[in-house]
Design an enzyme around this catalytic site. Structure first.
Site, mmCIF file in Angstrom:
data_model
loop_
_atom_site.group_PDB
_atom_site.id
_atom_site.type_symbol
_atom_site.label_atom_id
_atom_site.label_comp_id
_atom_site.label_asym_id
_atom_site.label_seq_id
_atom_site.Cartn_x
_atom_site.Cartn_y
_atom_site.Cartn_z
ATOM 1 N N LYS A 91 0.829 -1.208 0.000
ATOM 2 C CA LYS A 91 0.000 0.000 0.000
ATOM 3 C C LYS A 91 0.859 1.253 0.000
ATOM 4 C CE LYS A 91 -3.555 2.744 0.324
ATOM 5 N NZ LYS A 91 -4.479 2.740 1.472
ATOM 6 N N LYS A 158 0.063 11.897 5.641
ATOM 7 C CA LYS A 158 0.359 10.671 6.389
ATOM 8 C C LYS A 158 0.884 9.579 5.459
ATOM 9 C CE LYS A 158 -1.987 6.678 8.255
ATOM 10 N NZ LYS A 158 -3.279 5.969 8.208
#
Length: 216
Positions: A91, A158
């Site tokens: 990811k 993030k």
């Protein structure tokens, strides 16, 4: 995190996390008798709504094989990536590549419009060329229609921070990624963490002195 679960229960974590954090979560869960998989997803709000997400799965392969039919309820592509944490490694790699493409698309569109090219015509032709990417096709299309990504800027920061951190841990020189992280962070600091990240494109166009005719 595991409160209320009985021994033998399954815990599937779909959040985007540092791989080391996910490995620790898996260790704790397994020590308590749980089956733990990390299964972060890609595909955005549309993919979630239409159950067409891509799911990157890490953990015990037998658990994956047993639970794959369940995870296919939320994703069209459910892929086993390896041991615990591998889903999050995948990811983060996906995110780093996506944001680099996104910022590159902003620069390319600004260059084209300032040189006299119609933005929609540019998007159409790039989508049949080697510069094409899903993030360009989907998000530039949303932008030109005056729509939203429904994705908070803080999440983009993030994602890039975790990706650059993983690159450092693996000894990869994150020369482009670290620059993109700084660019995204600057935007977050200026507009606030909750701003839809597609507004980055509008901000970039304004800073480039670009006006897009016909855009709502």
């Amino acid at each position: 995190m595991f409160a209320g679960l009985q021994q033998g229960s399954v815990y599937i974590d779909t959040s985007t996390n540092a791989p080391a954090t996910m490995r620790r979560i898996a260790e704790i869960g397994i020590s308590k008798g749980f089956h733990v998989l990390d299964a972060p997803v890609s595909g955005g709000v549309v993919g979630a709504r239409e159950a067409t997400l891509t799911v990157f799965v890490g953990g015990d392969k037998k658990d994956f094989e047993r639970l794959q039919p369940l995870m296919k309820c939320m994703g069209r592509n459910v892929v086993y990536m390896g041991a615990a944490g591998s889903g999050n490694v995948t990811k983060l790699v996906n995110n780093v590549m996506m944001y680099i493409n996104f910022v590159g698309a902003c620069e390319g569109m600004a260059m084209a419009v300032k040189a006299g090219i119609d933005p929609q015509t540019l998007l159409d032709v790039i989508n049949t060329s080697l510069g094409q990417s899903i993030i360009l096709e989907r998000n530039m299309g949303l932008f030109l229609k005056g729509e939203h990504w429904d994705f908070a800027t803080e999440l983009a920061v993030k994602d890039m921070r975790l990706g650059v951190q993983l690159g450092g841990e693996t000894g990869v020189p994150m020369e482009i990624s670290s620059r993109v992280e700084r660019v995204i962070t600057r935007f977050r600091d200026e507009v606030g963490p909750g701003k839809d990240f597609l507004e980055f494109m509008r901000d970039f166009m304004q800073r480039s002195g670009v006006e897009l005719p016909g855009r709502p």
